[in-house]
Design a protein around this motif. Structure first.
Motif, PDB file in Angstrom:
ATOM      1  N   LEU A  21      46.620  49.524  36.559  1.00  0.00           N
ATOM      2  CA  LEU A  21      45.262  49.982  36.858  1.00  0.00           C
ATOM      3  C   LEU A  21      44.444  50.029  35.570  1.00  0.00           C
ATOM      4  N   GLY A  22      45.082  50.541  34.505  1.00  0.00           N
ATOM      5  CA  GLY A  22      44.397  50.602  33.213  1.00  0.00           C
ATOM      6  C   GLY A  22      44.174  49.235  32.597  1.00  0.00           C
ATOM      7  N   THR A  23      45.198  48.395  32.612  1.00  0.00           N
ATOM      8  CA  THR A  23      45.038  47.073  32.008  1.00  0.00           C
ATOM      9  C   THR A  23      44.083  46.194  32.816  1.00  0.00           C
ATOM     10  N   SER A  24      44.004  46.428  34.116  1.00  0.00           N
ATOM     11  CA  SER A  24      43.035  45.683  34.924  1.00  0.00           C
ATOM     12  C   SER A  24      41.619  45.950  34.430  1.00  0.00           C
ATOM     13  N   SER A  25      41.318  47.220  34.190  1.00  0.00           N
ATOM     14  CA  SER A  25      40.001  47.578  33.668  1.00  0.00           C
ATOM     15  C   SER A  25      39.807  47.012  32.268  1.00  0.00           C
ATOM     16  N   LEU A  26      40.861  47.070  31.462  1.00  0.00           N
ATOM     17  CA  LEU A  26      40.789  46.565  30.092  1.00  0.00           C
ATOM     18  C   LEU A  26      40.517  45.063  30.070  1.00  0.00           C
ATOM     19  N   TYR A  27      41.284  44.304  30.853  1.00  0.00           N
ATOM     20  CA  TYR A  27      41.118  42.847  30.866  1.00  0.00           C
ATOM     21  C   TYR A  27      39.757  42.443  31.435  1.00  0.00           C
ATOM     22  N   SER A  28      39.344  43.100  32.498  1.00  0.00           N
ATOM     23  CA  SER A  28      38.047  42.774  33.116  1.00  0.00           C
ATOM     24  C   SER A  28      36.904  43.061  32.146  1.00  0.00           C
ATOM     25  N   GLY A  29      36.978  44.243  31.513  1.00  0.00           N
ATOM     26  CA  GLY A  29      35.927  44.595  30.562  1.00  0.00           C
ATOM     27  C   GLY A  29      35.871  43.640  29.390  1.00  0.00           C
ATOM     28  N   ALA A  30      37.036  43.228  28.910  1.00  0.00           N
ATOM     29  CA  ALA A  30      37.089  42.326  27.758  1.00  0.00           C
ATOM     30  C   ALA A  30      36.471  40.970  28.074  1.00  0.00           C
ATOM     31  N   VAL A  31      36.834  40.398  29.224  1.00  0.00           N
ATOM     32  CA  VAL A  31      36.324  39.070  29.553  1.00  0.00           C
ATOM     33  C   VAL A  31      34.825  39.116  29.853  1.00  0.00           C
ATOM     34  N   LEU A  32      34.356  40.197  30.478  1.00  0.00           N
ATOM     35  CA  LEU A  32      32.926  40.325  30.750  1.00  0.00           C
ATOM     36  C   LEU A  32      32.144  40.521  29.462  1.00  0.00           C
ATOM     37  N   LEU A  33      32.724  41.282  28.539  1.00  0.00           N
ATOM     38  CA  LEU A  33      32.050  41.529  27.263  1.00  0.00           C
ATOM     39  C   LEU A  33      31.989  40.262  26.418  1.00  0.00           C
ATOM     40  N   LEU A  34      33.114  39.572  26.321  1.00  0.00           N
ATOM     41  CA  LEU A  34      33.173  38.369  25.487  1.00  0.00           C
ATOM     42  C   LEU A  34      32.335  37.229  26.062  1.00  0.00           C
ATOM     43  N   SER A  35      32.242  37.179  27.380  1.00  0.00           N
ATOM     44  CA  SER A  35      31.456  36.108  28.025  1.00  0.00           C
ATOM     45  C   SER A  35      30.019  36.524  28.284  1.00  0.00           C
ATOM     46  N   ASN A  36      29.695  37.792  27.942  1.00  0.00           N
ATOM     47  CA  ASN A  36      28.361  38.327  28.210  1.00  0.00           C
ATOM     48  C   ASN A  36      28.013  38.206  29.693  1.00  0.00           C
ATOM     49  N   SER A  37      29.057  38.352  30.544  1.00  0.00           N
ATOM     50  CA  SER A  37      28.913  38.259  32.009  1.00  0.00           C
ATOM     51  C   SER A  37      28.307  36.936  32.449  1.00  0.00           C
ATOM     52  N   THR A  38      28.532  35.907  31.655  1.00  0.00           N
ATOM     53  CA  THR A  38      27.966  34.592  31.944  1.00  0.00           C
ATOM     54  C   THR A  38      28.925  33.760  32.791  1.00  0.00           C
ATOM     55  N   ALA A  39      28.358  32.987  33.705  1.00  0.00           N
ATOM     56  CA  ALA A  39      29.148  32.047  34.492  1.00  0.00           C
ATOM     57  C   ALA A  39      29.162  30.706  33.759  1.00  0.00           C
ATOM     58  N   TYR A  40      30.354  30.192  33.494  1.00  0.00           N
ATOM     59  CA  TYR A  40      30.501  28.909  32.820  1.00  0.00           C
ATOM     60  C   TYR A  40      30.810  27.841  33.859  1.00  0.00           C
ATOM     61  N   SER A  41      30.152  26.719  33.734  1.00  0.00           N
ATOM     62  CA  SER A  41      30.364  25.645  34.713  1.00  0.00           C
ATOM     63  C   SER A  41      30.811  24.365  34.024  1.00  0.00           C
ATOM     64  N   ASP A  42      31.621  23.621  34.751  1.00  0.00           N
ATOM     65  CA  ASP A  42      32.067  22.302  34.294  1.00  0.00           C
ATOM     66  C   ASP A  42      32.383  21.493  35.542  1.00  0.00           C
ATOM     67  N   THR A  43      31.498  20.601  35.865  1.00  0.00           N
ATOM     68  CA  THR A  43      31.667  19.798  37.078  1.00  0.00           C
ATOM     69  C   THR A  43      32.139  18.382  36.760  1.00  0.00           C
ATOM     70  N   SER A  44      32.707  18.205  35.592  1.00  0.00           N
ATOM     71  CA  SER A  44      33.210  16.875  35.234  1.00  0.00           C
ATOM     72  C   SER A  44      34.427  16.530  36.089  1.00  0.00           C
ATOM     73  N   PRO A  45      34.638  15.248  36.355  1.00  0.00           N
ATOM     74  CA  PRO A  45      35.789  14.837  37.187  1.00  0.00           C
ATOM     75  C   PRO A  45      37.124  15.308  36.620  1.00  0.00           C
ATOM     76  N   ASP A  46      37.264  15.281  35.292  1.00  0.00           N
ATOM     77  CA  ASP A  46      38.529  15.715  34.689  1.00  0.00           C
ATOM     78  C   ASP A  46      38.801  17.194  34.972  1.00  0.00           C
ATOM     79  N   PHE A  47      37.772  18.026  34.848  1.00  0.00           N
ATOM     80  CA  PHE A  47      37.958  19.455  35.060  1.00  0.00           C
ATOM     81  C   PHE A  47      38.271  19.759  36.522  1.00  0.00           C
ATOM     82  N   GLN A  48      37.650  19.038  37.421  1.00  0.00           N
ATOM     83  CA  GLN A  48      37.817  19.328  38.843  1.00  0.00           C
ATOM     84  C   GLN A  48      38.969  18.557  39.490  1.00  0.00           C
TER      85      GLN A  48
END
Length: 326
Positions: A136-163
């Motif tokens: 429960l604690g690490t879930s909050s920790l991991y979620s907060g870390a990724v949201l903070l580091l990504s600035n809550s931004t959605a990253y997209s990559d629609t290239s054929p290789d990625f998909q």
């Protein structure tokens, strides 16, 4: 003296009774059949290969998470952080792929998920913190870390290789289904045909008895969390590849859905019991239910209520079966 011979006593044989746990175990197959018939009535094309392929492909990432959750629960643990690890894997893959290439991004995402699983393992085994509180604690920790580091931004990559992983096929079979089958097969072999699998059951059944038998209890327990972290990240990568995007807010219901799949399949939350084929049945039940909900346009909030009720009923049934054994 007259000897009176006693008539031979006949042993009355009662027909073997089907144990309550067996009834519970295979009743889920009946539920799956009933739901499939219902879905076919509502949507006559439900059983067409094209539709089934779409349904299974959409549910494949969640099924991968459920495999890891099954191992953790059989070993007597619990993991609420898989949703956060799932989101971290998806975000990492989508954010790094344009700059470092798809293979590198995917590998780094999987390494990150494995590292998070290792953190869970160390806290549970070395610090001896309750698994529920730990994750429960690490879930909050991991979620907060990724949201903070990504600035809550959605990253997209629609290239054929990625998909390619999420939308490509192998001989007409979606890659996501191929990965799902491979993960389920590997997990089944691990549980049923290896000493590590037997150790997982032993630790979940009784940690003290397993320790006295010479099993490295902490190592076995910790390994299940590491595997769960790796598989949660893999599922996140699969979803990001399917959608062509990754974001830290993804995976809000992944932990709930994975737990629902496992308990519906009959794996006991107490530990020591469970089979991956049952998890497969649980996954298919939820997949068919979601298809029915979609066909009937059921509100997403109502679906959460229904899934929560399913978990409570499944756990209550497990406790009832355990009481009847005594």
């Amino acid at each position: 003296m007259i000897n009176v011979e006693r008539p031979e006593t006949q042993t009355l044989r009662t027909p073997p009774r089907v144990s309550s746990e067996r009834v519970l175990e295979f009743s889920m197959l009946g539920v799956l059949v009933l739901l499939t018939v219902t879905a076919t009535v509502i949507y006559p094309r439900f059983l067409e290969l094209g539709n089934l392929s779409i349904v299974l492909s959409q549910y494949a990432p969640l099924g991968v998470v459920a495999v890891g959750m099954t191992l953790v629960i059989i070993a007597g643990g619990f993991d609420l952080s898989v949703g956060a690890i799932f989101a971290t894997g998806a975000t990492t893959a989508a954010a790094l792929a344009p700059q470092y290439g798809v293979p590198t991004a995917f590998v780094l995402a999987l390494c990150g998920g494995t590292a998070f699983g290792l953190v869970n393992a160390l806290v549970v085994t070395l610090l001896r913190v309750n698994p529920f509180i730990t994750t429960l604690g690490t879930s909050s920790l991991y979620s907060g870390a990724v949201l903070l580091l990504s600035n809550s931004t959605a990253y997209s990559d629609t290239s054929p290789d990625f998909q390619l992983l999420g939308t490509g096929t192998v001989f007409g079979v979606p890659n996501t289904i191929v990965v799902l089958v491979a993960v389920f097969a590997t997990g089944s072999i691990l549980l049923n045909f290896t000493s590590f699998g037997r150790a997982i059951y032993a630790v979940g059944g009784s940690r003290e008895a397993a320790r006295l038998s010479g099993i490295a209890v902490n190592r076995v327990t910790g390994s299940t969390y590491v595997i769960a972290g790796f598989l949660a990240a893999l599922a996140g990568v699969m979803t990001a590849s399917q959608q062509g995007a990754g974001q830290g807010s993804m995976g809000a219901t992944v932990a709930l859905d994975a737990i629902a799949i496992v308990v519906i399949g009959g794996t006991s939350l107490v530990g020591g019991e469970g089979k991956l084929w049952r998890t497969t049945v649980g996954m298919l039940i939820l997949a068919v239910l979601d298809n029915i909900f979609y066909s009937l346009a059921v509100d997403s909030n109502a679906q959460l209520i229904f899934k929560g009720a399913i978990i409570i009923i499944a756990v209550a049934a497990d406790q009832l079966v355990r009481r009847t054994r005594r």
